[in-house]
Design an enzyme around this catalytic site. Structure first.
Site, PDB file in Angstrom:
ATOM      1  N   LYS A  22      -2.890  28.398   6.501  1.00 27.28           N
ATOM      2  CA  LYS A  22      -3.354  27.017   6.212  1.00 27.28           C
ATOM      3  C   LYS A  22      -3.510  26.396   7.642  1.00 27.28           C
ATOM      4  O   LYS A  22      -4.265  25.713   7.862  1.00 27.28           O
ATOM      5  CB  LYS A  22      -2.124  26.244   5.522  1.00 27.28           C
ATOM      6  CG  LYS A  22      -2.231  24.882   5.564  1.00 27.28           C
ATOM      7  CD  LYS A  22      -1.189  24.021   4.591  1.00 27.28           C
ATOM      8  CE  LYS A  22       0.171  23.754   5.346  1.00 27.28           C
ATOM      9  NZ  LYS A  22       0.425  22.960   6.437  1.00 27.28           N
ATOM     10  N   ASN A  23      -2.538  26.642   8.539  1.00 24.73           N
ATOM     11  CA  ASN A  23      -2.412  25.872   9.691  1.00 24.73           C
ATOM     12  C   ASN A  23      -3.310  26.535  10.631  1.00 24.73           C
ATOM     13  O   ASN A  23      -3.206  26.219  11.882  1.00 24.73           O
ATOM     14  CB  ASN A  23      -0.896  26.118  10.260  1.00 24.73           C
ATOM     15  CG  ASN A  23       0.259  25.339   9.446  1.00 24.73           C
ATOM     16  OD1 ASN A  23      -0.628  24.578   8.544  1.00 24.73           O
ATOM     17  ND2 ASN A  23       1.274  25.474   9.572  1.00 24.73           N
ATOM     18  N   CYS A 116       6.221  11.757   7.695  1.00 22.08           N
ATOM     19  CA  CYS A 116       6.339  12.875   6.410  1.00 22.08           C
ATOM     20  C   CYS A 116       7.678  12.996   6.118  1.00 22.08           C
ATOM     21  O   CYS A 116       8.596  12.541   6.714  1.00 22.08           O
ATOM     22  CB  CYS A 116       5.231  14.102   6.789  1.00 22.08           C
ATOM     23  SG  CYS A 116       6.275  15.148   7.538  1.00 22.08           S
ATOM     24  N   ASP A 306       8.918  26.607  10.098  1.00 25.13           N
ATOM     25  CA  ASP A 306       8.351  26.701   8.891  1.00 25.13           C
ATOM     26  C   ASP A 306       9.099  27.826   7.834  1.00 25.13           C
ATOM     27  O   ASP A 306       9.066  27.541   6.479  1.00 25.13           O
ATOM     28  CB  ASP A 306       6.711  26.805   8.669  1.00 25.13           C
ATOM     29  CG  ASP A 306       6.257  25.852   9.342  1.00 25.13           C
ATOM     30  OD1 ASP A 306       4.918  26.020   9.598  1.00 25.13           O
ATOM     31  OD2 ASP A 306       6.674  24.695   9.493  1.00 25.13           O
ATOM     32  N   ARG A 398       0.334  22.437  -1.390  1.00 25.90           N
ATOM     33  CA  ARG A 398      -0.390  22.302  -0.036  1.00 25.90           C
ATOM     34  C   ARG A 398      -0.479  23.511   0.500  1.00 25.90           C
ATOM     35  O   ARG A 398      -1.416  23.642   1.292  1.00 25.90           O
ATOM     36  CB  ARG A 398       0.471  21.363   0.636  1.00 25.90           C
ATOM     37  CG  ARG A 398       0.242  19.685   0.300  1.00 25.90           C
ATOM     38  CD  ARG A 398       0.930  18.820   1.152  1.00 25.90           C
ATOM     39  NE  ARG A 398       0.771  19.144   2.541  1.00 25.90           N
ATOM     40  CZ  ARG A 398       1.489  19.135   3.577  1.00 25.90           C
ATOM     41  NH1 ARG A 398       2.644  18.662   3.221  1.00 25.90           N
ATOM     42  NH2 ARG A 398       1.270  19.487   4.649  1.00 25.90           N
TER      43      ARG A 398
HETATM   44  C1  EPZ Z   1       2.335  22.180  13.233  1.00 29.73           C
HETATM   45  O1  EPZ Z   1       2.723  20.735  13.017  1.00 29.73           O
HETATM   46  C2  EPZ Z   1       2.164  22.665  11.608  1.00 29.73           C
HETATM   47  N1  EPZ Z   1       1.156  22.098  11.057  1.00 29.73           N
HETATM   48  C3  EPZ Z   1       3.654  22.576  11.197  1.00 29.73           C
HETATM   49  O2  EPZ Z   1       3.629  23.293   9.801  1.00 29.73           O
HETATM   50  C4  EPZ Z   1       4.689  23.422  11.834  1.00 29.73           C
HETATM   51  O3  EPZ Z   1       5.852  23.087  11.365  1.00 29.73           O
HETATM   52  C5  EPZ Z   1       4.602  22.785  13.343  1.00 29.73           C
HETATM   53  O4  EPZ Z   1       3.373  23.104  13.953  1.00 29.73           O
HETATM   54  C6  EPZ Z   1       5.539  23.528  14.307  1.00 29.73           C
HETATM   55  O5  EPZ Z   1       5.151  25.027  14.318  1.00 29.73           O
HETATM   56  C7  EPZ Z   1      -0.200  22.385  11.192  1.00 29.73           C
HETATM   57  O6  EPZ Z   1      -0.396  23.211  11.788  1.00 29.73           O
HETATM   58  C8  EPZ Z   1      -1.113  21.620  10.236  1.00 29.73           C
HETATM   59  P1  EPZ Z   1       4.077  19.979  16.713  1.00 29.73           P
HETATM   60  P2  EPZ Z   1       2.588  19.883  14.406  1.00 29.73           P
HETATM   61  O7  EPZ Z   1       3.105  19.155  17.190  1.00 29.73           O
HETATM   62  O8  EPZ Z   1       1.416  20.243  15.170  1.00 29.73           O
HETATM   63  C9  EPZ Z   1       7.144  16.744  18.367  1.00 29.73           C
HETATM   64  C10 EPZ Z   1       3.884  23.542   7.542  1.00 29.73           C
HETATM   65  O9  EPZ Z   1       4.948  23.419   6.816  1.00 29.73           O
HETATM   66  N2  EPZ Z   1       6.051  16.181  18.593  1.00 29.73           N
HETATM   67  O10 EPZ Z   1       4.383  21.365  17.373  1.00 29.73           O
HETATM   68  O11 EPZ Z   1       2.767  18.643  13.904  1.00 29.73           O
HETATM   69  C11 EPZ Z   1       7.297  16.677  16.694  1.00 29.73           C
HETATM   70  O12 EPZ Z   1       8.108  15.476  16.422  1.00 29.73           O
HETATM   71  C12 EPZ Z   1       3.854  22.466   8.500  1.00 29.73           C
HETATM   72  O13 EPZ Z   1       3.019  24.049   7.289  1.00 29.73           O
HETATM   73  C13 EPZ Z   1       6.138  14.901  19.447  1.00 29.73           C
HETATM   74  O14 EPZ Z   1       7.448  14.420  19.795  1.00 29.73           O
HETATM   75  O15 EPZ Z   1       4.020  20.492  15.223  1.00 29.73           O
HETATM   76  C14 EPZ Z   1       8.147  17.693  16.466  1.00 29.73           C
HETATM   77  O16 EPZ Z   1       9.551  17.582  16.220  1.00 29.73           O
HETATM   78  C15 EPZ Z   1       4.944  21.507   8.855  1.00 29.73           C
HETATM   79  N3  EPZ Z   1       5.031  14.258  19.849  1.00 29.73           N
HETATM   80  C16 EPZ Z   1       7.742  18.864  17.252  1.00 29.73           C
HETATM   81  O17 EPZ Z   1       7.067  18.212  18.438  1.00 29.73           O
HETATM   82  C17 EPZ Z   1       3.818  14.674  19.478  1.00 29.73           C
HETATM   83  O18 EPZ Z   1       2.898  13.835  20.131  1.00 29.73           O
HETATM   84  C18 EPZ Z   1       6.584  20.063  16.808  1.00 29.73           C
HETATM   85  O19 EPZ Z   1       5.483  19.290  16.580  1.00 29.73           O
HETATM   86  C19 EPZ Z   1       3.850  15.799  18.810  1.00 29.73           C
HETATM   87  C20 EPZ Z   1       4.803  16.659  18.464  1.00 29.73           C
END
Ligand code: EPZ
Length: 417
Positions: A22-23, A116, A306, A398
């Site tokens: 998915k990701n 979310c 995840d 999802r």
């Molecule tokens: C991706 O989310 C995945 N989603 C998530 O999977 C996964 O948990 C996550 O990466 C970490 O591996 C998709 O790929 C669609 P991040 P993403 O930006 O990109 C903080 C699932 O269950 N952050 O690496 O949103 C954020 O708050 C989903 O399949 C900032 O502070 O993850 C979080 O604490 C859930 N500022 C951390 O970084 C930003 O601008 C990780 O976020 C961006 C992120």
């Protein structure tokens, strides 16, 4: 509202083929927008998040069709540059379209992605990077109004956190920027490498994906390509946890074992025997699992956040105390309350969860509050004595393709009503 009914305890056997990630599918579908001819994505999973992304691409003016796990995207006539609020709310990760829309249209209008179930989902890293690349972004009334006064230009960007989404948005916007972009402290997830492979097949020039520094040399044109999405490593980890908690012997097929390197040692520590082959992993679980001394979620190549919920579920029946530390998201323990209803012994203190293994779980009505938390309830329900009823399936759907059919095919007593 549909529910899953699981009658436990269950024993699983046989082989399960893991669907596409998915990701990886979501950013690939966004990146296709930059191409000037048709893209074909193979091995796309049949998930509601993928359906939402198809709706977004159609709204942007792409011709999109799907046949089985093949998705055909023709972006030739794309002309819109906004994502309606409804679609933004339907899938929080729609933010991954921002870089692609700006890269294609030189403007974008998106509503701020709502929080979310995992807590606030800030996008500050995405926005500061795009601003460095020459994108003007107004944030007001919950709306992101982006424009490119001159051009999107390459820039040197260091991420304070290796954000997956921010790395993806930068890679996509930089692919057709004027000049070279360097991303320092980039995310290293396999999905990042898959996105770079796809963009390079389309004529981009990206080096270093999967390492800490990625260099993107902007090109003027990208053409379409055919690409096979990598397998979903989190779905694979979830089925390994289901096999482990039920004392089963199971083969998971169509996986890339290297992507599961951060996860495999924990199943071995739990007392499972794993036979790792080129595209398959066979797991043989003991009658009762050992506890996991310490599971800390980290950016790849650390243990993936995840997989935290499904692996936690598996430890609820282990002998001894397992410790989890969730370092990535602020509130990713919503499944704990529901696991307690099944008889688990878990205590949460901030980012730390302490799981005291119990002798047995007993079935109960439980509700999924997020995608991976829902998977944890399925894993626990498979081993619980008696009937477990799971609601909140919109979260599960999802990220897991036909989960009840696939588990039933492995011998589980599970049905959706
Ligand atoms: C991706 O989310 C995945 N989603 C998530 O999977 C996964 O948990 C996550 O990466 C970490 O591996 C998709 O790929 C669609 P991040 P993403 O930006 O990109 C903080 C699932 O269950 N952050 O690496 O949103 C954020 O708050 C989903 O399949 C900032 O502070 O993850 C979080 O604490 C859930 N500022 C951390 O970084 C930003 O601008 C990780 O976020 C961006 C992120």
């Amino acid at each position: 509202m549909s529910k899953l009914f699981i009658h436990g305890p269950n024993h699983l056997e046989g082989e399960i083929a893991i669907h596409g990630a998915k990701n990886s599918t979501l950013p690939l579908m966004a990146a296709a927008l930059l191409c000037e001819s048709r893209c074909v994505l193979h091995n796309c999973p049949n998930l509601s998040d993928v359906d939402t992304s198809l709706k977004i691409l159609r709204h942007l003016g792409c011709r999109v069709t799907r046949s089985g796990s093949d998705v055909f995207i023709d972006p030739t006539d794309a002309g819109n540059s906004d994502i309606p609020d409804l679609l933004m709310r339907e899938m929080r990760s729609s933010i991954i379209f921002l870089g692609a829309i700006i890269g294609r249209m030189n403007r974008a209008t998106l509503s701020f992605p709502g929080g979310c179930e995992l807590g606030p989902r800030p996008i500050d890293l995405h926005l500061s990077a795009l601003r460095k690349m020459g994108v003007a972004i107004d944030e007001d009334h919950g709306c992101l109004d982006c424009s490119v006064p001159e051009e999107i230009r390459g820039a040197g960007i260091n991420l304070s956190f290796p954000s997956v989404g921010a790395t993806e948005n930068i890679m996509i916007a930089a692919s057709r920027a004027n000049g070279v972009t360097m991303i320092g402290n980039a995310a290293r997830e396999p999905e990042i490498v898959d996105l770079a492979d796809f963009l390079n097949k389309c004529g981009a020039s990206i080096r270093g994906a999967g390492e800490g520094t990625i260099v993107i040399e902007g090109v003027k044109h990208l053409h379409g390509c055919e690409h096979r999405v990598i397998p979903d490593r989190i779905t694979a980890a979830t089925y390994l946890a289901a096999a482990a908690i039920t004392g089963s012997t199971l083969t998971i097929a169509d996986v890339i074992p290297g992507h599961l390197a951060p996860v495999i040692p924990l199943f071995e520590e739990a007392g499972c025997k794993l036979d790792v082959m080129e595209r398959k992993i066979m797991i043989s679980a003991p009658k009762r699992l050992n506890r996991l001394k310490s599971v800390r979620t980290m950016p790849y190549p650390g243990f993936p956040t995840d997989a935290q919920a499904p692996v936690m579920a598996m430890t609820t029946l282990a002998s001894g105390t397992s410790i989890f530390v969730e370092n990535i998201f602020e509130s990713r323990y919503k499944h704990v309350g529901e696991l307690l209803r099944l008889g688990a012994g878990i205590k949460v203190e901030g980012r730390v969860a302490v799981v005291e293994g119990v002798e047995r779980l007993s079935g109960a009505p439980v509700e999924a509050a997020d995608l991976r938390g829902g998977a944890a309830l399925v894993v626990a329900g498979l081993a619980a004595q008696g009937d477990t009823e799971i609601t909140g399936l919109k979260h599960l759907d999802r990220g897991y393709e036909n989960i009840e059919q696939r588990l039933a095919a492995l011998g589980a007593d599970v049905r959706r009503v």
